[in-house]
Design an enzyme around this catalytic site. Structure first.
Site, PDB file in Angstrom:
ATOM      1  N   VAL A 154     -21.435  14.914  21.698  1.00  0.00           N
ATOM      2  CA  VAL A 154     -20.794  16.170  21.311  1.00  0.00           C
ATOM      3  C   VAL A 154     -21.635  17.367  21.734  1.00  0.00           C
ATOM      4  O   VAL A 154     -21.113  18.467  21.908  1.00  0.00           O
ATOM      5  CB  VAL A 154     -20.541  16.233  19.785  1.00  0.00           C
ATOM      6  N   ASP A 155     -22.940  17.167  21.912  1.00  0.00           N
ATOM      7  CA  ASP A 155     -23.844  18.275  22.224  1.00  0.00           C
ATOM      8  C   ASP A 155     -23.699  18.798  23.646  1.00  0.00           C
ATOM      9  O   ASP A 155     -24.259  19.845  23.981  1.00  0.00           O
ATOM     10  CB  ASP A 155     -25.298  17.856  21.992  1.00  0.00           C
TER      11      ASP A 155
END
Length: 419
Positions: free
Chosen positions: A143-144
């Site tokens: 997700v980063d």
């Protein structure tokens, strides 16, 4: 050459679309029974291989596998478990090969971030050293959005969409109550070293003075006075201020504002609570009434509002991993290659695992404004296509209906692993 089996595992923090990659892997493998026999999935990621806890996905129907595309979290279980280096703990890697050999596994598809790509690379190296042929393909996930080389990482687009929507909706709430209630609202997002998620909140700004008004990123050391001056000016001008802050915000001396003093299994600092820390600054120095929210797991689990672009890419890269393996590639990871931003066009590329293993891609300086408190138009041009489109899951009785696996286990063939 007879067909050999495959092992698929999910690693690290899960996402709204990691199961779409799983569906891509399993569906593509089923299309080539002459090369790939059974796809085994590890229970709780790589731990499933170490402890020989394998799920036989052949018992899952085509409909169930297809439904994974709409299902958030890790369908087979994930884990934050970092294998040490080959020199430090060769026994773990030898155990993987032992289990792979026992179940005639010739393909290893590891769905995760930079640490996971490092593991896949090491397994490939050890297999060669031990004379056991194993094709290792990484499947990107985080997700980063901090994997290098690939234009974006599956999982990010959906989180970015969630944060942008949450910022717009919460901003309307705060604006409607600011005269007699909250003046400053602070939203904390994930993002340890890279501020991509917090930056995506800027997509909510559809007119002048619309939220967010301040974005605090890990790439920029917090200048407390500059931040507070911006907040005060915003409140005095429009009556309220919406701040979005990444959990990885640092002070001028490089310390995490929200460091809890502990480490996770990957050796990363455990973060949490940067929003209340920032809120305390606002209260103590400016005296404004505030509220804060910590999106935490909600942002990465929000499949109901996933980005269609993200879902498509996650599924495509899962399929591409199998295609790369069958084409004879090893120790590589499929990537997203952007051809153009408007209209958005992309294709699948590939990169050696060594180019992404244990590496992070932070936001470039050109994406951050001169004061370090917002993003530039260049960042918005990059981000906009990644949240485009809706891909709603099916609903039943008003709620999303997600896949439920049978999860049939494979009988162990090796002695228990002593870690």
């Amino acid at each position: 050459m007879p067909a050999r089996n495959a092992f698929y595992a999910q690693s690290g923090g899960v996402t709204a679309v990691i199961n779409a990659s799983a569906a891509g892997v399993i569906e593509a493998a089923r299309e080539h029974p002459e090369a790939i026999g059974t796809v085994y999935a590890g229970v709780n990621g790589i731990l499933g291989a170490l402890h020989e806890q394998l799920i036989d996905t052949a018992h899952e129907s085509a409909q169930t596998i297809a439904a994974l595309r709409y299902t958030p979290a890790g369908a087979f279980g994930s884990a934050r478990y970092k294998l040490k280096g080959l020199e430090e703990n060769r026994a773990e890697y030898e155990r993987l090969i032992e289990v792979f050999r026992a179940h005639d596994i010739g393909y290893f598809f590891y769905n995760g971030g930079g640490d996971s790509q490092d593991t896949a690379q090491k397994v490939s190296q050890l297999g060669e050293a031990m004379g056991y042929p194993i094709t290792c393909i990484g499947v990107p996930k985080t997700v980063d959005n901090d994997l290098p080389v690939t234009d974006t990482c599956p999982g990010f687009g959906s989180v970015a969409k969630y944060i942008a929507v949450a910022t717009r909706e919460a901003g309307l709430d705060v604006a409607s109550m600011a005269e007699t209630s909250t003046r400053v609202f602070i939203l904390e997002t994930m993002g340890r070293h890279a501020g991509w998620i917090a930056a995506a909140s800027a997509l909510a700004q559809d007119r002048e003075d619309a939220p967010p008004h301040v974005i605090l990123l890990p790439e920029v050391a917090l200048d407390e006075q500059r931040f507070l001056d911006r907040v005060q000016a915003c409140v005095e001008r429009i009556g309220y201020c919406v701040v979005v802050v990444s959990e990885g915000l640092r002070t001028a001396d490089g310390q995490f504002v929200a460091d809890q003093g502990t480490r996770d299994a990957f050796g990363h600092a455990q973060l949490g609570g940067v929003a209340p820390a920032v809120a305390s600054m606002v209260r103590d120095r400016l005296g404004y009434k505030y509220h804060y929210a910590i999106a935490d797991y909600l942002q990465r689990a929000a499949r109901h509002i996933a980005s269609a672009t993200d879902v498509e890419q996650a599924h495509a890269l899962g399929r591409a991993a199998v295609e790369l393996a069958l084409a004879g590639h090893n120790a590589v990871m499929p990537t997203v290659v952007r051809e153009s931003g408007s209209p958005y066009r992309w294709h699948v590329g590939q990169v050696p695992l060594e180019a992404v293993a244990n590496r992070e891609a932070k936001m470039p300086a050109s994406y951050i404004d001169a004061e370090g408190l917002f993003v530039t138009e260049a960042a918005l041009r990059y981000l906009r296509p990644l949240i485009a489109g809706e891909d709603y899951p099916p609903y039943r009785d008003g709620l999303p209906e997600y896949a439920r696996l049978r999860g049939e286990r494979v009988a162990p063939r090796c002695p228990p692993f002593r870690d």
